[in-house]
Design a protein around this motif. Structure first.
Motif, mmCIF file in Angstrom:
data_model
loop_
_atom_site.group_PDB
_atom_site.id
_atom_site.type_symbol
_atom_site.label_atom_id
_atom_site.label_comp_id
_atom_site.label_asym_id
_atom_site.label_seq_id
_atom_site.Cartn_x
_atom_site.Cartn_y
_atom_site.Cartn_z
ATOM 1 N N TYR A 1 44.578 35.603 25.619
ATOM 2 C CA TYR A 1 45.802 34.965 25.137
ATOM 3 C C TYR A 1 46.088 33.763 26.027
ATOM 4 C CZ TYR A 1 50.639 34.107 23.800
ATOM 5 O OH TYR A 1 51.800 33.508 23.364
ATOM 6 N N ASN A 2 45.905 32.583 25.484
ATOM 7 C CA ASN A 2 46.093 31.336 26.234
ATOM 8 C C ASN A 2 45.254 31.314 27.510
ATOM 9 O OD1 ASN A 2 47.905 30.530 24.274
ATOM 10 N ND2 ASN A 2 49.726 31.059 25.458
ATOM 11 N N GLU A 3 43.956 31.575 27.356
ATOM 12 C CA GLU A 3 43.031 31.606 28.489
ATOM 13 C C GLU A 3 42.006 30.484 28.405
ATOM 14 O OE1 GLU A 3 43.306 33.300 31.073
ATOM 15 O OE2 GLU A 3 44.554 35.040 30.611
ATOM 16 N N GLU A 4 42.401 29.346 27.871
ATOM 17 C CA GLU A 4 41.485 28.217 27.693
ATOM 18 C C GLU A 4 40.724 27.884 28.971
ATOM 19 O OE1 GLU A 4 41.762 23.428 26.526
ATOM 20 O OE2 GLU A 4 43.570 24.663 26.664
ATOM 21 N N ALA A 5 41.415 27.897 30.102
ATOM 22 C CA ALA A 5 40.802 27.474 31.360
ATOM 23 C C ALA A 5 39.802 28.490 31.903
ATOM 24 C CB ALA A 5 41.899 27.217 32.403
ATOM 25 N N ASN A 6 39.844 29.742 31.405
ATOM 26 C CA ASN A 6 39.004 30.792 31.979
ATOM 27 C C ASN A 6 37.826 31.209 31.107
ATOM 28 O OD1 ASN A 6 40.445 31.317 34.475
ATOM 29 N ND2 ASN A 6 42.082 32.194 33.221
ATOM 30 N N ALA B 1 35.084 29.707 29.775
ATOM 31 C CA ALA B 1 33.743 29.328 30.229
ATOM 32 C C ALA B 1 33.401 29.986 31.561
ATOM 33 C CB ALA B 1 33.635 27.808 30.342
ATOM 34 N N ASP B 2 34.371 30.035 32.482
ATOM 35 C CA ASP B 2 34.121 30.649 33.786
ATOM 36 C C ASP B 2 33.780 32.126 33.651
ATOM 37 O OD1 ASP B 2 34.583 28.273 35.102
ATOM 38 O OD2 ASP B 2 36.690 28.691 35.511
ATOM 39 N N PHE B 3 34.497 32.802 32.766
ATOM 40 C CA PHE B 3 34.198 34.223 32.559
ATOM 41 C C PHE B 3 32.779 34.396 32.031
ATOM 42 C CE2 PHE B 3 33.710 37.834 29.787
ATOM 43 C CZ PHE B 3 34.136 38.879 30.582
ATOM 44 N N ALA C 1 39.778 38.205 30.663
ATOM 45 C CA ALA C 1 39.167 36.874 30.737
ATOM 46 C C ALA C 1 39.531 36.127 32.008
ATOM 47 C CB ALA C 1 39.581 36.043 29.522
ATOM 48 N N ASP C 2 40.583 36.568 32.714
ATOM 49 C CA ASP C 2 41.029 35.847 33.910
ATOM 50 C C ASP C 2 40.216 36.196 35.150
ATOM 51 O OD1 ASP C 2 41.884 38.397 34.520
ATOM 52 O OD2 ASP C 2 44.010 37.970 34.224
ATOM 53 N N LEU C 3 39.170 37.026 34.990
ATOM 54 C CA LEU C 3 38.256 37.418 36.067
ATOM 55 C C LEU C 3 38.913 38.318 37.117
ATOM 56 C CD1 LEU C 3 36.205 34.124 36.558
ATOM 57 C CD2 LEU C 3 35.413 36.294 35.594
ATOM 58 N N GLN C 4 40.030 38.937 36.779
ATOM 59 C CA GLN C 4 40.586 39.963 37.665
ATOM 60 C C GLN C 4 39.790 41.260 37.556
ATOM 61 O OE1 GLN C 4 45.028 39.599 36.649
ATOM 62 N NE2 GLN C 4 45.055 39.679 38.871
ATOM 63 N N GLU D 1 36.908 52.129 42.939
ATOM 64 C CA GLU D 1 38.008 51.404 43.561
ATOM 65 C C GLU D 1 37.540 50.022 44.007
ATOM 66 O OE1 GLU D 1 39.366 53.832 46.755
ATOM 67 O OE2 GLU D 1 40.373 55.283 45.432
ATOM 68 N N PHE D 2 38.425 49.020 43.852
ATOM 69 C CA PHE D 2 38.099 47.680 44.342
ATOM 70 C C PHE D 2 39.379 46.956 44.733
ATOM 71 C CE2 PHE D 2 38.970 47.004 39.882
ATOM 72 C CZ PHE D 2 39.533 45.741 39.801
ATOM 73 N N GLU D 3 39.227 45.976 45.603
ATOM 74 C CA GLU D 3 40.365 45.195 46.051
ATOM 75 C C GLU D 3 40.890 44.319 44.916
ATOM 76 O OE1 GLU D 3 41.936 45.178 48.953
ATOM 77 O OE2 GLU D 3 40.641 46.707 49.871
ATOM 78 N N ASN D 4 42.189 44.114 44.905
ATOM 79 C CA ASN D 4 42.785 43.294 43.860
ATOM 80 C C ASN D 4 42.214 41.874 43.898
ATOM 81 O OD1 ASN D 4 44.773 42.746 41.758
ATOM 82 N ND2 ASN D 4 45.792 41.475 43.284
ATOM 83 N N VAL D 5 41.865 41.377 42.722
ATOM 84 C CA VAL D 5 41.337 40.018 42.584
ATOM 85 C C VAL D 5 42.371 39.181 41.847
ATOM 86 C CG1 VAL D 5 39.481 38.592 41.662
ATOM 87 C CG2 VAL D 5 38.983 40.911 42.486
ATOM 88 N N GLU D 6 42.756 38.063 42.430
ATOM 89 C CA GLU D 6 43.741 37.204 41.790
ATOM 90 C C GLU D 6 43.109 36.416 40.641
ATOM 91 O OE1 GLU D 6 46.447 35.015 44.296
ATOM 92 O OE2 GLU D 6 45.915 36.224 46.036
#
Length: 322
Positions: free
Chosen positions: A11-16, A18-20, A97-100, A196-201
């Motif tokens: 949802y409104n992830e245009e910037a992410n 291609a990176d994903f 899609a935000d790579l979190q 378990e994994f560390e939070n990714v921004e």
């Protein structure tokens, strides 16, 4: 060869977008070694930016990328359900899609499925980068759910989850309109391995989840997988009936012994206000369950499709729904 279906709600992830894709495709060598093919389903949840255009660019160069676009914003739960319906894989995974949700965890997750687990789920061990108030209420929500619900909902659980086809079919059998996937995952059961994994921004952009949206989502979770609030409302009703009965006895005894003094109006107003507030609160609880029932019996579709693009070509499907 096995087929892996990756579902990516957007949802409104245009910037992410291609990176994903670039991060996900880094696993291609591993997939080849393990004889695993993949399909990548981007589920566009009525985006207002260029998300769909970015996905179409990927489809032109990689036939394994597919697009399902909604007629409007139906919410992430609808996108997850739509992705499950479209997925044909022996294994199905959800990723944001935000790579979190790091695609780099996929080889490890697939390894656990090979060991015999039915699904592999992820949870954050920290909430680094989140506002403290939001983190506090999130922890309170999970603690509350553990106490009032029989369904296991892990603290810090993400929607990032890899499942075998049997688990996917079980989830699809639950066709309720008011969906809370974290609860559904726990309700269907099966043997699950937690990673378990560390939070990714977020890689780019801002989160679409405001505090208010998360609060409403938590209400959905509570009412979907627990009837404890209704029991609480009934308990409060009984409690205040008993208190009122005791108070009536007290008034009668005081009248007989001391007459009828006019003092005590402030305390009486406070008592009436308290009881009225509790009544309205309990009525609100009942109203929430009634509203959920109302939405279920209307049997509206969970989502409506505007456009679907797969390797076989393009379809405009405004009439189709899930």
């Amino acid at each position: 060869m096995k087929l892996l279906s990756a579902i990516v709600p957007c949802y409104n992830e245009e910037a992410n977008i291609a990176d994903f894709y670039q991060e996900f495709i880094k696993n291609e060598l591993f997939f080849m070694e393990e004889e695993i093919e993949f399909e990548l389903w981007y589920i566009d949840d009525g985006s207002k930016d260029g998300t769909v255009s970015e996905i179409k660019k990927l489809i032109e160069k990689d036939g394994r990328v597919h697009l399902l676009s909604f007629s409007r914003n139906f919410g992430k739960e609808a996108a997850i359900y739509a992705g499950l319906e479209k997925a044909k894989g022996d294994y199905v995974v959800f990723l944001d899609a935000d790579l979190q949700d790091p695609p780099s965890l996929l080889p490890e997750m697939l390894g656990f499925l090979e060991q015999g687990y039915d699904s592999v789920a992820t949870r954050r061990v920290s909430r680094k980068g989140e506002p403290p108030v939001r983190s506090f209420f999130a922890r309170m929500f999970y603690q509350l759910m553990k106490k009032i619900s029989k369904t296991e909902i892990m603290d810090g659980a993400r929607d990032y989850r890899l499942m075998k086809r049997q688990v996917v079919d079980a989830i699809l059998s639950m066709q309720e309109y008011n969906r809370f996937s974290k609860g559904i995952f726990g309700w269907v059961g099966f043997e699950t391995k937690w990673i378990e994994f560390e939070n990714v921004e977020r890689k780019k952009g801002e989160t679409k989840w405001s505090f208010w949206k998360l609060f409403l989502y938590s209400i959905d979770g509570i009412t979907a997988f627990s009837t404890a609030p209704l029991a609480f409302a009934a308990f409060m009703g009984v409690l205040f009936c008993l208190a009122a009965f005791v108070f009536i006895i007290f008034i009668i005894v005081r009248k007989m012994l001391f007459g009828d003094p006019t003092s005590g109006w402030p305390s009486l107003v406070c008592i009436i206000s308290l009881i009225s507030g509790v009544q309205l609160f309990c009525l609100g609880i009942v109203g929430q369950y009634l509203a959920k029932t109302y939405m279920e019996v209307k049997r509206r579709p969970i989502y409506l499709i505007k456009e679907e693009i797969t390797a076989s070509g393009r379809e405009d499907l405004d009439e189709r729904a899930g």
